[in-house]
Write a protein that holds these residues in place. Sequence first.
Motif, short mmCIF file in Angstrom:
data_model
loop_
_atom_site.label_atom_id
_atom_site.label_comp_id
_atom_site.label_asym_id
_atom_site.label_seq_id
_atom_site.Cartn_x
_atom_site.Cartn_y
_atom_site.Cartn_z
N ASP A 56 0.84 -1.19 0.00
CA ASP A 56 0.00 0.00 0.00
C ASP A 56 0.88 1.24 0.00
N GLY A 57 0.56 2.20 -0.85
CA GLY A 57 1.35 3.42 -0.93
C GLY A 57 1.31 4.27 0.32
N LEU A 58 0.38 3.99 1.23
CA LEU A 58 0.32 4.72 2.50
C LEU A 58 1.10 4.03 3.60
N ALA B 27 -7.98 9.42 -2.46
CA ALA B 27 -9.28 10.07 -2.56
C ALA B 27 -9.52 11.20 -1.58
N SER B 28 -8.48 11.73 -0.95
CA SER B 28 -8.65 12.90 -0.09
C SER B 28 -7.33 13.65 -0.01
N PRO B 29 -7.37 14.94 0.31
CA PRO B 29 -6.11 15.69 0.45
C PRO B 29 -5.19 15.08 1.50
N GLU B 30 -5.75 14.58 2.60
CA GLU B 30 -4.94 13.99 3.66
C GLU B 30 -4.24 12.72 3.17
N ARG B 31 -4.93 11.90 2.42
CA ARG B 31 -4.34 10.66 1.94
C ARG B 31 -3.30 10.94 0.86
N ARG B 32 -3.52 11.95 0.03
CA ARG B 32 -2.50 12.31 -0.96
C ARG B 32 -1.25 12.84 -0.27
N ALA B 33 -1.43 13.60 0.80
CA ALA B 33 -0.28 14.09 1.56
C ALA B 33 0.48 12.94 2.21
N ARG B 34 -0.25 11.97 2.76
CA ARG B 34 0.40 10.80 3.36
C ARG B 34 1.18 10.01 2.32
N ALA B 35 0.64 9.91 1.11
CA ALA B 35 1.32 9.17 0.05
C ALA B 35 2.63 9.85 -0.35
N VAL B 36 2.59 11.17 -0.48
CA VAL B 36 3.82 11.91 -0.78
C VAL B 36 4.83 11.77 0.36
N ALA B 37 4.34 11.87 1.59
CA ALA B 37 5.22 11.73 2.75
C ALA B 37 5.89 10.36 2.78
N GLU B 38 5.18 9.31 2.38
CA GLU B 38 5.76 7.97 2.35
C GLU B 38 6.85 7.86 1.28
N PRO C 112 18.22 11.51 3.15
CA PRO C 112 18.48 12.95 2.98
C PRO C 112 19.50 13.18 1.87
N GLY C 113 19.20 14.11 0.98
CA GLY C 113 20.04 14.36 -0.18
C GLY C 113 19.60 13.59 -1.41
N GLY C 114 18.76 12.58 -1.21
CA GLY C 114 18.22 11.84 -2.33
C GLY C 114 17.08 12.59 -2.99
N SER C 115 16.58 12.05 -4.07
CA SER C 115 15.55 12.77 -4.83
C SER C 115 14.35 11.89 -5.12
N VAL C 116 13.22 12.55 -5.41
CA VAL C 116 12.00 11.85 -5.81
C VAL C 116 11.43 12.53 -7.04
N LEU C 117 10.76 11.73 -7.86
CA LEU C 117 10.05 12.23 -9.03
C LEU C 117 8.61 11.73 -8.95
N VAL C 118 7.65 12.65 -8.98
CA VAL C 118 6.24 12.31 -8.86
C VAL C 118 5.46 12.94 -10.01
N PHE C 119 4.63 12.13 -10.66
CA PHE C 119 3.72 12.58 -11.72
C PHE C 119 2.29 12.40 -11.24
N LEU D 206 1.23 20.71 -2.57
CA LEU D 206 1.18 19.50 -1.76
C LEU D 206 2.55 19.16 -1.19
N PHE D 207 3.59 19.25 -2.01
CA PHE D 207 4.94 18.99 -1.53
C PHE D 207 5.35 20.00 -0.47
N GLU D 208 5.01 21.25 -0.66
CA GLU D 208 5.35 22.28 0.32
C GLU D 208 4.61 22.03 1.63
N HIS D 209 3.37 21.55 1.54
CA HIS D 209 2.60 21.22 2.74
C HIS D 209 3.23 20.06 3.50
N VAL D 210 3.66 19.03 2.78
CA VAL D 210 4.28 17.87 3.42
C VAL D 210 5.61 18.25 4.03
N GLY D 211 6.39 19.06 3.30
CA GLY D 211 7.67 19.55 3.82
C GLY D 211 8.77 18.50 3.79
N GLY D 212 9.93 18.88 4.32
CA GLY D 212 11.06 17.97 4.38
C GLY D 212 11.79 17.81 3.07
#
Length: 243
Positions: free
Chosen positions: A102-104, A126-137, A144-151, A217-223
């Motif tokens: 699971d992506g969460l 299906a919700s802003p909170e779950r999308r934020a959790r998915a990005v956070a995961e 730290p110093g690594g990168s992510v690519l999200v479409f 969304l990324f700015e909201h998740v932070g880090g």
Amino acid sequence: MKEQPVADTLQLSEADKEDQYVHQVYDEIATHFSDTRFKAWPVIERYLLELPVGSIGADIGCGNGKYLGVRGTGDIFMVGTDRSKALVGICAQRGFECQVSDGLDLPYRDGAFDFAISIAVIHHFASPERRARAVAEVLRVVRPGGSVLVFAWALEQNGRRKFDPNTQDVLVPWVLPASKAQSSVSRGESTGEGESAQSKVFHRYYHLFRKGELQELFEHVGGCTVIENGYDRDNWYIIAQKI
């Protein structure tokens, strides 16, 4: 008449909506879906080809694994995860290392990877909170110093799909031809004109991202620090570096 996207009016919990209108659908259409997914998108191919030799990464929501083999020389190592058991089975048949998850709640320790990609996945939560959790995961499993690519699918699409600019949560049809229809339980129905009576229509839940929303969304998740954002193949994308 061609099936068109419709507004999401489902009276379901977010988890049930994802289960019935994402997870179950992809298990049903896996073979047909895989047959349509074979060419790497330019931004993603560039990102993967530019990674340093020896990098270790993950494809979160890997589908049929088309990005797991972009660096065919074997000078980086990638694993994949997907919520669809059927798609993970296709990956295994192609010789890729992947597992159902699971992506969460990804099955990796913090900072396990040098990089991670998640292509056309976040929009299925299906919700802003779950999308934020998915990005956070996705960020959690990268060092730290690594990168992510999200479409994620864009509301403002230039291709064949046209969406109501005032409707971001939609059900998008997938027509499964009779020759590809599987025998498991479905929510499909006959498409009528132009398709066999045995063809089925499945609807997949999407949240369509308006311009700037993915970065917000990324700015909201932070880090992390966003180092590139743009539009490609009817998707908004972000490349971010974990802090």
